[in-house]
Design a protein around this motif. Structure first.
Motif, PDB file in Angstrom:
ATOM      1  N   LEU A 138       0.662  -1.565  -0.081  1.00 26.60           N
ATOM      2  CA  LEU A 138      -0.009   0.175  -0.270  1.00 26.60           C
ATOM      3  C   LEU A 138       1.381   1.624  -0.147  1.00 26.60           C
ATOM      4  N   GLY A 139       2.178   1.262   0.529  1.00 28.10           N
ATOM      5  CA  GLY A 139       2.821   2.337   1.159  1.00 28.10           C
ATOM      6  C   GLY A 139       3.932   2.484   0.231  1.00 28.10           C
ATOM      7  N   ARG A 140       4.163   1.365  -0.738  1.00 27.69           N
ATOM      8  CA  ARG A 140       5.383   1.433  -1.896  1.00 27.69           C
ATOM      9  C   ARG A 140       4.219   1.877  -2.819  1.00 27.69           C
ATOM     10  N   LEU A 141       3.070   1.471  -3.104  1.00 25.51           N
ATOM     11  CA  LEU A 141       2.603   1.705  -4.344  1.00 25.51           C
ATOM     12  C   LEU A 141       1.654   3.509  -3.978  1.00 25.51           C
ATOM     13  N   ALA A 142       1.347   4.084  -3.070  1.00 28.67           N
ATOM     14  CA  ALA A 142       1.666   5.489  -3.048  1.00 28.67           C
ATOM     15  C   ALA A 142       2.845   6.447  -3.304  1.00 28.67           C
ATOM     16  N   ALA A 143       4.469   5.481  -2.766  1.00 31.09           N
ATOM     17  CA  ALA A 143       5.326   5.955  -3.526  1.00 31.09           C
ATOM     18  C   ALA A 143       4.862   6.289  -5.110  1.00 31.09           C
ATOM     19  N   CYS A 144       5.039   5.135  -5.892  1.00 28.65           N
ATOM     20  CA  CYS A 144       5.409   4.699  -7.582  1.00 28.65           C
ATOM     21  C   CYS A 144       4.095   6.468  -8.182  1.00 28.65           C
ATOM     22  N   TYR A 145       3.061   6.341  -7.251  1.00 32.83           N
ATOM     23  CA  TYR A 145       2.157   7.154  -7.575  1.00 32.83           C
ATOM     24  C   TYR A 145       2.347   8.227  -7.998  1.00 32.83           C
ATOM     25  N   LEU A 146       3.403   9.142  -6.017  1.00 29.89           N
ATOM     26  CA  LEU A 146       3.925  10.665  -6.658  1.00 29.89           C
ATOM     27  C   LEU A 146       4.950  10.350  -7.759  1.00 29.89           C
ATOM     28  N   ASP A 147       5.949   9.506  -7.347  1.00 32.80           N
ATOM     29  CA  ASP A 147       6.734   9.300  -8.569  1.00 32.80           C
ATOM     30  C   ASP A 147       5.985   9.028 -10.244  1.00 32.80           C
ATOM     31  N   SER A 148       4.929   8.876 -10.675  1.00 30.37           N
ATOM     32  CA  SER A 148       4.624   8.752 -12.212  1.00 30.37           C
ATOM     33  C   SER A 148       4.168  10.389 -11.484  1.00 30.37           C
ATOM     34  N   MET A 149       3.306  10.968 -10.129  1.00 32.43           N
ATOM     35  CA  MET A 149       2.489  11.544 -11.327  1.00 32.43           C
ATOM     36  C   MET A 149       4.179  13.369 -11.216  1.00 32.43           C
ATOM     37  N   ALA A 150       4.793  13.047 -10.500  1.00 31.32           N
ATOM     38  CA  ALA A 150       5.311  14.347 -10.519  1.00 31.32           C
ATOM     39  C   ALA A 150       6.484  14.066 -12.295  1.00 31.32           C
ATOM     40  N   THR A 151       6.430  13.151 -12.438  1.00 28.94           N
ATOM     41  CA  THR A 151       7.424  12.730 -14.107  1.00 28.94           C
ATOM     42  C   THR A 151       6.050  13.154 -15.437  1.00 28.94           C
ATOM     43  N   LEU A 152       4.705  12.916 -14.597  1.00 37.16           N
ATOM     44  CA  LEU A 152       3.324  13.167 -15.759  1.00 37.16           C
ATOM     45  C   LEU A 152       3.101  14.839 -15.732  1.00 37.16           C
ATOM     46  N   ASP A 153       4.484  15.760 -15.093  1.00 36.68           N
ATOM     47  CA  ASP A 153       3.869  16.927 -14.634  1.00 36.68           C
ATOM     48  C   ASP A 153       2.395  16.988 -14.493  1.00 36.68           C
ATOM     49  N   ILE A 154       1.830  16.149 -13.237  1.00 37.87           N
ATOM     50  CA  ILE A 154       0.920  16.551 -12.888  1.00 37.87           C
ATOM     51  C   ILE A 154       0.489  17.063 -11.763  1.00 37.87           C
ATOM     52  N   PRO A 155       0.002  17.866 -11.167  1.00 36.08           N
ATOM     53  CA  PRO A 155      -0.476  18.738 -10.348  1.00 36.08           C
ATOM     54  C   PRO A 155      -0.996  17.990  -9.186  1.00 36.08           C
TER      55      PRO A 155
END
Length: 845
Positions: A138-155
């Motif tokens: 659960l926590g690792r997924l959240a970390a991956c999602y933060l990485d992807s949101m930043a990489t994809l320029d998602i506010p």
């Protein structure tokens, strides 16, 4: 701490006039490192420790993030852009240093700079304390999602808890797990910036009272708390990969509203003078306290309302700073509830809107539903959080009133759609009336959200058919699937640089941001030279892990053997003990015929058991006890080795995933929501042995049935077998190899003759076997025999390994985030443009 053995050149501040003080050249990095050691750490070479050097490097890297981070924040503020707020009680980020170097594109430059200063770059990476702010997937997924949101320029902004002590460090003593306090903050955290000026107050306990609001001429409710706790935000920049976007992880730390009672101090009561500070700060002391006791439950519920209330209040402050009216809350923020832990947000957002900002019910409810979305992460009924009304009402009296009102209106909605169906009313009510009454948090999340999603195709279907069936029948339009993904930046580029270099040499580096490009590798499957390079890299990585095993466990393993790895949280439904039964079966075959032909294997386990989960701890003990016997039996002749690697965390994972030949994903079908370890293994070229459970189903579809080792009952077969009355004794008595494996455990064969040590585990298998190990045993063993045959043809195995990596594009977290943005959040990328030069204090005029 000892001074580092290799001293760098004398580190003194260098006075250099340079326009770009945060340049990325090797020389600039060296100067910045020396300056930070001197000015930030206050050390020079002869007294500096390894940690000082790590901190100096970390601050050097952080300085290069800040321009991007502040520009990102400034852009979002000026444009008032729609923003994703990701609420999660866990963020298992992993070490920041290496990942940030990768994202900045200066990994090699930093390594060269540190090397030229006479220091060991890899040792500095290893020095970083991992922030263990999560239990697992659960926590690792959240970390991956933060990485992807930043990489994809998602506010976006991640909201969570700054636990002072994270998940425990695991030690193994006499084969048993022992928990050690995780003091991840003991030497400081260079990546975070405290924002005490943005602190907010959180209320707990007390009572409510009604009053007449003279401004609106309406009766309203006031919450009079027994306690007020301050929430202090700590911000960590999350840099996207080779983009200017750096988003924020905002973690909340608890502090007393008034830290010191001078009256008590002056009267000589020194303990009471600081008592409130001590009690308040307990709230964020430790990740997920043991909640078996009343105090443990109270603390856990307190943690949830604490970080949720802090986060929602913070969003309201952001609206105020950006000049956006509060009735546009749902237009500014898309809030994702990562499982049920933040589900109290439904009631808290209603409270803030109505009680603090005078919204009427219908307007507040409309905003709440339009803002919130809920991700369910479990098919286990016991994992769907419930809180006893006594505890809930004592800690959150106003929220209970609001939930009662939500429930009253919701039940009326059900009556209108399903008249006369009282059983449905009981099943769907937000209050479980059976026995001690409870608040059902998953139900609250479903009612208060506009979207509900599962995390794998099978999981989402089972939610609709079983766990949340009633809600699907009422709100079919809310439901969708968003299969999990993982970031290839950390779990390939950072953790597997040699394979990354080979892949990039053939297809370029576009795959790092567009993982579907890995399909281009299929063109090289029949290239013998490419296969040989792939196989050599895999062997070298396995040799590195073998060296680590020798150093950590004192066990010699052969890197040419099949590395069969199961690394994940220890739980009965994940069935690590089915893996152990297979090991014992191979051992029994050797004992029956010492010359039997067995493909050499190294079985590697890693994972933590919850401190209060006895059966999971007993499984760890069994693995280590089997290892003690098998590894030291001369009849085995090193054909089988068994290793339990302690203290499974993100650092550990980055070492293990690239080295695996075989990934064990053997949970009972219908129990694992998704899994993400299965994706990380496969991306790195591991083959999977698994059931049709969670994301295994989709992995098999992507890589091809012929490249996946499938065994076991399907989910419908599991349901059918349980419905007809499952009898584990039938399997035990009819299968000689299964019986022999269990009997060897029961008879003390792995416990020095002690027949009681593993009695609880054996009895559970023979009299309950809730997860159908015995039913799946033969299929699993037969499948493993097929694995052994396949591994003997190394050239063919390499083909399968390449195809597994090549076909994993779907399982990038970038794809997951794009789907969330399109279907649930309705958020678009915002490009960040860096100015040529940003002067300190710019904009103050």
């Amino acid at each position: 701490m000892q001074t580092a053995p290799n001293q760098p050149i004398e580190c003194v501040p260098t006075i250099v006039v340079e326009d770009d003080r945060t340049g990325l050249s090797v020389e600039t990095l060296k100067r910045a490192f020396q300056d930070n050691l001197f000015y930030i750490q206050g050390k020079f070479a002869k007294i500096a420790t390894q940690n000082d050097y790590y901190m100096a490097l970390a601050y050097t890297v952080r300085d290069r993030l800040l321009r991007r981070w502040l520009t990102t924040a400034e852009t979002y503020t000026h444009q008032g852009v729609r923003t994703v707020a990701y609420l999660s009680a866990e963020f298992l980020m992993g070490p920041h240093l290496g990942n940030n170097l990768i994202s900045l594109g200066i990994y090699d430059e930093a390594k060269q700079a540190i090397g030229e200063l006479g220091l060991d770059f890899d040792a500095l990476l290893e020095q970083e304390e991992e922030p263990g702010l999560g239990n697992g997937g659960l926590g690792r997924l959240a970390a991956c999602y933060l990485d992807s949101m930043a990489t994809l320029d998602i506010p976006s902004i991640g909201y969570g808890i700054r636990y002072e002590f994270g998940i425990f460090d695991q030690d193994i003593r006499d084969g048993w797990q022992f928990e050690i306090t995780d003091k991840w903050l003991r030497y400081g955290n260079p990546w975070e910036i405290a924002r005490p000026e943005w602190s907010v107050e959180v209320k707990l306990g007390g009572h409510t009272e009604t009053y007449m609001d003279e401004m609106t001429s309406r009766q309203r409710v006031r919450w009079v708390p027994a306690e007020v706790v301050m929430g202090i935000p700590y911000d960590t920049p999350i840099l996207g990969y080779k983009t200017n976007t750096a988003t924020t992880l905002r973690l909340w730390s608890a502090a007393a509203a008034e830290s010191f009672d001078f009256a008590a101090f002056n009267s000589g009561d020194y303990f009471r003078a600081v008592l409130q500070k001590t009690v308040s700060e307990t709230l964020t002391k430790v990740l997920y306290p043991n909640d078996e006791s009343f105090q443990g439950k109270k603390l856990r519920l307190g943690q949830q309302i604490f970080f949720v209330s802090c986060s929602l209040q913070d969003m309201i402050l952001i609206l105020t700073r950006q000049g956006i009216p509060l009735d546009q809350f749902h237009e500014k923020f898309a809030i994702q509830l990562n499982d049920t832990h933040p589900a109290i947000a439904v009631a808290e957002l209603m409270r803030l809107l109505m009680d603090e900002h005078a919204f009427e019910w219908d307007a507040a409810w409309s905003i709440t539903q339009k803002t919130l979305a809920y991700t369910n992460h479990t098919l286990l009924p016991e994992a769907l959080e419930r809180w006893g009304l006594g505890l809930f009402g004592t800690l959150l009296p106003r929220h209970l009133e609001i939930i009662y009102e939500i429930n009253s209106r919701f039940l009326e909605e059900i009556r209108l759609k399903f008249p006369g169906d009282n059983d449905r009313l009981n099943r769907m009510s937000l209050i479980d009336e059976a026995g001690e009454r409870h608040v059902r948090m998953a139900h609250l999340a479903c009612v208060g959200s506009h979207a509900i999603n599962g995390v794998a195709a099978l999981h989402s279907e089972l939610l609709k058919q079983d766990v949340l069936r009633d809600f699907y029948e009422l709100y079919p339009e809310k439901f969708s699937n968003k299969t999990n993904g993982v970031t290839p930046r950390r779990f390939m580029v950072l953790s597997n640089p040699r394979l990354t270099k080979l892949i990039t040499s053939k297809i370029g580096d576009g795959w790092i941001k567009h993982l579907d490009d890995l399909r281009k590798l299929e063109a090289f499957v029949e290239d013998a030279d490419f296969r040989q390079q792939w196989r050599q890299i895999k062997f070298d990585i396995k040799q590195d892990l073998a060296d680590y095993i020798k150093q950590a466990n004192g066990i010699d393993v052969d890197p040419a053997s099949l590395f069969d790895i199961q690394a994940k949280r220890i739980h009965e439904y994940k069935r690590q003990h089915l893996d152990v039964l297979h090991i014992i079966t191979l051992y029994n075959r050797i004992k029956a015929n010492p010359d039997v032909d067995i493909t050499p294997r190294t079985f590697i386990f890693g994972g933590k058991a919850a401190p209060g989960y006895y059966m999971a701890k007993l499984i760890i003990k069994l693995v280590n006890s089997v290892a003690d016997v098998v590894n030291n039996d001369p009849d085995v002749r090193d054909r089988i080795k068994v290793v339990f690697l302690k203290d499974y965390n993100v650092k550990f994972a980055q070492r293990v995933y690239p080295a695996a030949d075989l990934s064990e994903q053997i949970s009972l079908a219908g129990k694992e929501a998704s899994g993400t370890g299965n994706m990380k293994f496969s991306m790195n070229g591991s083959l999977t042995i698994g059931t049709l459970d969670g994301a295994n189903v989709e992995i098999r579809e992507e890589v091809g049935a012929e490249n996946f080792f499938l065994f076991g009952l399907t989910t419908p077969e599991v349901y059918a077998l349980k419905a007809q009355g499952y009898n584990p004794w039938q399997y035990y008595n009819s299968n000689p190899e299964l019986k022999a494996a269990i009997d060897r455990i029961a008879s003390g064969g792995f416990s020095n003759g002690d027949t009681n040590l593993f009695n609880a585990l054996v009895s559970t298998l023979l009299y309950k076997d809730d997860y159908l190990l015995l039913a799946d045993y033969q299929s699993y063993v037969d499948c493993q025999d097929g694995v052994s045959r396949a591994y003997r043809d190394q050239d063919h195995w390499t083909r399968l390994s390449i195809l597994n990596s090549a076909r994993m594009g779907k399982f990038s977290s970038d794809r997951s985030i794009r789907e969330y943005c399109k279907d649930i959040w309705h958020v678009k990328p915002v490009a960040i443009e860096l100015k040529e030069y940003v002067q300190a204090g710019a904009g103050l005029e």
